[in-house]
Design a protein around this motif. Sequence first.
Motif, PDB file in Angstrom:
ATOM      1  N   GLN A 167     -38.489   0.166   3.599  1.00  0.00           N
ATOM      2  CA  GLN A 167     -38.062  -0.851   3.019  1.00  0.00           C
ATOM      3  C   GLN A 167     -37.192  -0.350   1.711  1.00  0.00           C
ATOM      4  O   GLN A 167     -35.962  -0.920   1.318  1.00  0.00           O
ATOM      5  CB  GLN A 167     -39.238  -1.925   2.398  1.00  0.00           C
ATOM      6  CG  GLN A 167     -39.663  -2.688   3.658  1.00  0.00           C
ATOM      7  CD  GLN A 167     -40.792  -3.592   3.148  1.00  0.00           C
ATOM      8  OE1 GLN A 167     -41.765  -3.198   2.401  1.00  0.00           O
ATOM      9  NE2 GLN A 167     -40.843  -4.952   3.367  1.00  0.00           N
ATOM     10  N   TRP A 168     -37.704   0.311   0.901  1.00  0.00           N
ATOM     11  CA  TRP A 168     -37.032   1.056  -0.229  1.00  0.00           C
ATOM     12  C   TRP A 168     -35.607   1.765   0.105  1.00  0.00           C
ATOM     13  O   TRP A 168     -34.832   1.622  -0.525  1.00  0.00           O
ATOM     14  CB  TRP A 168     -38.079   2.229  -0.850  1.00  0.00           C
ATOM     15  CG  TRP A 168     -37.507   2.589  -2.186  1.00  0.00           C
ATOM     16  CD1 TRP A 168     -37.559   1.853  -3.365  1.00  0.00           C
ATOM     17  CD2 TRP A 168     -36.768   3.738  -2.631  1.00  0.00           C
ATOM     18  NE1 TRP A 168     -36.969   2.532  -4.623  1.00  0.00           N
ATOM     19  CE2 TRP A 168     -36.639   3.636  -3.857  1.00  0.00           C
ATOM     20  CE3 TRP A 168     -36.203   4.640  -1.488  1.00  0.00           C
ATOM     21  CZ2 TRP A 168     -35.861   4.696  -4.538  1.00  0.00           C
ATOM     22  CZ3 TRP A 168     -35.809   5.989  -2.426  1.00  0.00           C
ATOM     23  CH2 TRP A 168     -35.275   5.930  -3.573  1.00  0.00           C
ATOM     24  N   LEU A 169     -35.715   2.587   1.257  1.00  0.00           N
ATOM     25  CA  LEU A 169     -34.627   3.361   1.760  1.00  0.00           C
ATOM     26  C   LEU A 169     -33.659   2.248   2.364  1.00  0.00           C
ATOM     27  O   LEU A 169     -32.268   2.470   1.980  1.00  0.00           O
ATOM     28  CB  LEU A 169     -35.085   4.066   2.949  1.00  0.00           C
ATOM     29  CG  LEU A 169     -35.754   5.474   2.603  1.00  0.00           C
ATOM     30  CD1 LEU A 169     -36.222   6.073   3.660  1.00  0.00           C
ATOM     31  CD2 LEU A 169     -34.814   6.415   1.616  1.00  0.00           C
ATOM     32  N   THR A 170     -33.911   1.234   2.904  1.00  0.00           N
ATOM     33  CA  THR A 170     -32.970   0.167   3.202  1.00  0.00           C
ATOM     34  C   THR A 170     -32.145  -0.390   2.244  1.00  0.00           C
ATOM     35  O   THR A 170     -31.096  -0.624   2.191  1.00  0.00           O
ATOM     36  CB  THR A 170     -33.743  -0.870   4.270  1.00  0.00           C
ATOM     37  OG1 THR A 170     -34.515  -0.230   5.505  1.00  0.00           O
ATOM     38  CG2 THR A 170     -32.757  -1.731   4.788  1.00  0.00           C
ATOM     39  N   GLU A 171     -33.152  -0.756   1.139  1.00  0.00           N
ATOM     40  CA  GLU A 171     -32.254  -1.381  -0.053  1.00  0.00           C
ATOM     41  C   GLU A 171     -31.304  -0.353  -0.663  1.00  0.00           C
ATOM     42  O   GLU A 171     -30.273  -0.808  -0.844  1.00  0.00           O
ATOM     43  CB  GLU A 171     -33.533  -1.551  -1.055  1.00  0.00           C
ATOM     44  CG  GLU A 171     -34.169  -2.713  -1.003  1.00  0.00           C
ATOM     45  CD  GLU A 171     -35.506  -2.650  -1.963  1.00  0.00           C
ATOM     46  OE1 GLU A 171     -35.314  -2.207  -2.862  1.00  0.00           O
ATOM     47  OE2 GLU A 171     -36.188  -3.621  -1.459  1.00  0.00           O
ATOM     48  N   ARG A 172     -31.783   0.801  -0.849  1.00  0.00           N
ATOM     49  CA  ARG A 172     -31.044   1.995  -1.191  1.00  0.00           C
ATOM     50  C   ARG A 172     -29.564   2.078  -0.393  1.00  0.00           C
ATOM     51  O   ARG A 172     -28.455   2.159  -0.952  1.00  0.00           O
ATOM     52  CB  ARG A 172     -31.471   3.208  -1.683  1.00  0.00           C
ATOM     53  CG  ARG A 172     -32.906   3.402  -2.351  1.00  0.00           C
ATOM     54  CD  ARG A 172     -32.577   3.428  -3.807  1.00  0.00           C
ATOM     55  NE  ARG A 172     -32.286   2.074  -4.418  1.00  0.00           N
ATOM     56  CZ  ARG A 172     -32.990   0.882  -4.530  1.00  0.00           C
ATOM     57  NH1 ARG A 172     -34.427   1.121  -3.880  1.00  0.00           N
ATOM     58  NH2 ARG A 172     -32.617  -0.211  -4.904  1.00  0.00           N
ATOM     59  N   LEU A 173     -29.729   2.022   0.808  1.00  0.00           N
ATOM     60  CA  LEU A 173     -28.640   2.175   1.626  1.00  0.00           C
ATOM     61  C   LEU A 173     -27.749   1.007   1.634  1.00  0.00           C
ATOM     62  O   LEU A 173     -26.567   1.135   1.510  1.00  0.00           O
ATOM     63  CB  LEU A 173     -29.129   2.352   3.165  1.00  0.00           C
ATOM     64  CG  LEU A 173     -29.825   3.981   3.361  1.00  0.00           C
ATOM     65  CD1 LEU A 173     -30.552   4.063   4.615  1.00  0.00           C
ATOM     66  CD2 LEU A 173     -28.630   4.976   3.407  1.00  0.00           C
ATOM     67  N   THR A 174     -28.397  -0.228   1.490  1.00  0.00           N
ATOM     68  CA  THR A 174     -27.504  -1.329   1.446  1.00  0.00           C
ATOM     69  C   THR A 174     -26.876  -1.591   0.279  1.00  0.00           C
ATOM     70  O   THR A 174     -25.797  -1.790   0.234  1.00  0.00           O
ATOM     71  CB  THR A 174     -28.638  -2.550   1.707  1.00  0.00           C
ATOM     72  OG1 THR A 174     -29.330  -2.511   2.629  1.00  0.00           O
ATOM     73  CG2 THR A 174     -27.766  -4.099   1.464  1.00  0.00           C
ATOM     74  N   GLU A 175     -27.322  -0.861  -0.861  1.00  0.00           N
ATOM     75  CA  GLU A 175     -26.625  -0.840  -2.296  1.00  0.00           C
ATOM     76  C   GLU A 175     -25.428  -0.083  -2.063  1.00  0.00           C
ATOM     77  O   GLU A 175     -24.230  -0.430  -2.666  1.00  0.00           O
ATOM     78  CB  GLU A 175     -27.652  -0.256  -3.439  1.00  0.00           C
ATOM     79  CG  GLU A 175     -28.520  -1.215  -4.026  1.00  0.00           C
ATOM     80  CD  GLU A 175     -29.540  -0.357  -4.880  1.00  0.00           C
ATOM     81  OE1 GLU A 175     -29.580   0.730  -5.115  1.00  0.00           O
ATOM     82  OE2 GLU A 175     -30.329  -1.024  -5.065  1.00  0.00           O
ATOM     83  N   ARG A 176     -25.556   0.826  -1.079  1.00  0.00           N
ATOM     84  CA  ARG A 176     -24.373   1.839  -1.059  1.00  0.00           C
ATOM     85  C   ARG A 176     -23.513   1.378   0.172  1.00  0.00           C
ATOM     86  O   ARG A 176     -22.474   2.207   0.336  1.00  0.00           O
ATOM     87  CB  ARG A 176     -25.024   3.354  -0.566  1.00  0.00           C
ATOM     88  CG  ARG A 176     -25.702   3.751  -1.764  1.00  0.00           C
ATOM     89  CD  ARG A 176     -26.157   5.235  -1.235  1.00  0.00           C
ATOM     90  NE  ARG A 176     -26.444   5.892  -2.588  1.00  0.00           N
ATOM     91  CZ  ARG A 176     -25.543   6.759  -3.113  1.00  0.00           C
ATOM     92  NH1 ARG A 176     -24.608   7.062  -2.559  1.00  0.00           N
ATOM     93  NH2 ARG A 176     -25.902   7.462  -4.273  1.00  0.00           N
ATOM     94  N   GLY A 177     -23.632   0.152   0.536  1.00  0.00           N
ATOM     95  CA  GLY A 177     -22.611  -0.355   1.532  1.00  0.00           C
ATOM     96  C   GLY A 177     -22.779   0.347   2.974  1.00  0.00           C
ATOM     97  O   GLY A 177     -21.989  -0.111   3.820  1.00  0.00           O
TER      98      GLY A 177
END
Lengths: 341, 348
Positions: B147-157
């Motif tokens: 979930q955390w990785l998904t958030e970081r990746l989403t932030e990066r587009g």
Amino acid sequence: MDTVRIAVVGAGVMGLSTAVCISNMVPGCSITVISDKFTPETTSDVAAGMLIPPTYPDTPIQKQKQWFKDTFDHLFAIVNSAEAEDAGVIMVSGWQIFRSIPTEEVPYWADVVLGFRKMTKDELKKFPQHVFGHAFTTLKCEGPAYLPWLQKRVKGSRGLILTQRIEDLWELHPSFDIVVNCSGLGSRQLAGDSKIFPVRGQVLKVQAPWVKHFIRDSSGLTYIYPGVSNVTLGGTRQKGDWNLSPDAEISKEILSRCCALEPSLRGAYDLREKVGLRPSRPGVRLEKELLAQGSRRLPVVHHYGHGSGGIAMHWGTALEATRLVNECVQVLRTPAPKSKL
Amino acid sequence: MMRVVVIGAGVIGLSTALCIHERYRSVLQSLEVMVYADRFTPLTTTDVAAGLWQPYLSEPSNPQEANWNQQTFNYLLSLIGSPNAANMGLALVSGYNLFREAVPDPYWKDIVLGFRKLTVRELDMFPDYSYGWFNTSLILEGRKYLQWLTERLTERGVKFFLRKVESFQEVAREGADVIINCTGVWAGALQPDPLLQPGRGQIIKVDAPWLKHFIITHDPERGIYKSPYIIPGLQATTLGGIFQLGNWSETNNIPDHNTIWEGCCRLEPTLKDAKIIGEWSGFRPVRPQVRLEREQLCFGSSNTEVIHNYGHGGFGLTIHWGCAQEAAKLFGKILEERNLLRIPPSHL
């Protein structure tokens, strides 16, 4: 043989454990535990219950070590049984950390706890303000579960539990033959003991289930103790302070000190403030006293004054109190012309 | 425009995507990273893992794997002091490895913290075992970390697409320049790999908040993960002890449930009071070595670069960051070969 009627005053960890010890070890007794407060409203319910003992200045080290060892062994047997969860006893590992190298690098209780060793350099990296530390595994014994578990045992041995506030130990005469005084701070009044005073402790009980280790600053002022269903954050040591109401400023300050040691605590939720008054004394009062008033006699065994070491020492001192009770029982049963006390 | 497609959204896929994006976004004119997967959290293999950082006991046949394990531990340990640790699914945890006879120390004994042998009194707690270790390690809970990785990746587009990829060719035809193959145990569907097999595991998650230590038992005759283990997580505790090579059954079965339950209750009698939260099965992507290498595939007139990163067995979380960094390095080589770098990449 007549049944010896024993009243135990106080239903904190001392009163209840002494009652259980007496019922286990002294035959031919009836036991009644009398208190105005019961779990979850006793001092023992606020205590985190970590088995990390203090040092009592007025007590020989060997004796303290024996008390601690007896308590540790007793709770260790429980933690390894299926009853551990009912009794509120768990095993927890962690660190005691020092800002400067202590004169005594190995405390007297090092071989009582499990796996005691000095912290490695890598472990100390987690605590940049600290230069030295102990790593070990010990036990935590939680009042809100342990006291009911003890109460069950008292009732199981046909002991009685009474809610009543005792203002004077003579109220127990002549209904009882022996009184065991486990009234903690109440002994200021009940035993006229001016040596006992409160050391106020405020704590936060929080939700932070990811914290699996205890962390204790050697000063004893800042600590993080993970328990069964919450983490205790502490604390304060306010001598002579009787105030049982939590102070919001102090709570903020405790949280800040604990977050400095364990930053993930910033995510802690459901914070509850609690205050307990440690029944402090230069040494534990563990002795017999024969109260006399005119022709009336009342043997009393005092068992109180454990300060911050109540849970850590309770079973050892309860065993000793029970030996003293046994001595009183022997005297009562011996038809002697003169009192032996 | 550099188009990267990561196939697979378990810990390997997402961490590799993050590593590549973190390192190369700023040195490329434009970088588009997309994640294609037919399973996302909470349905990946990573979600089933207990999440304890602990490599296998014996040294890996590829010594690089030992380095990747160490890099992962050091990286995670450096994050322990951050206030976000619990949000990432990260926490310190100590515990016991138990054996029926003396064994040599593991190669990772100096990576974990405070490694030591068990004392006699500690061994007395475990009557079936006569030797063991105590050390402090890390928990990285699969679900929370994903979930955390998904958030970081989403932030990066970075964009995510739910789709079942049938072939590398199909992805290449759509314009992918580089494909990162993080398909785990299902890699064989994209390219046959006889070395890759499922190591089926089944676990029971319980509510036992009084347990603060991991307990892992070992039976060298039966093999890794075939002996009971109890691993407390950030909220729930994982009970396990199943490892079946070649078994593709994704449903929980009763004999395995009983094996786990009886084995763990014998180890820790207080579990009788534990409430069962759920039960899951998953396939460890077992391979003699991790496949972490480049491959050039020719589809018609163009070459597509594939970076394979799969086959992490029962140590995916343990090794993931070291592998992600290695995959990122391989990606960097591709960029150099194609003269795509504006400035040299930082050597992380």
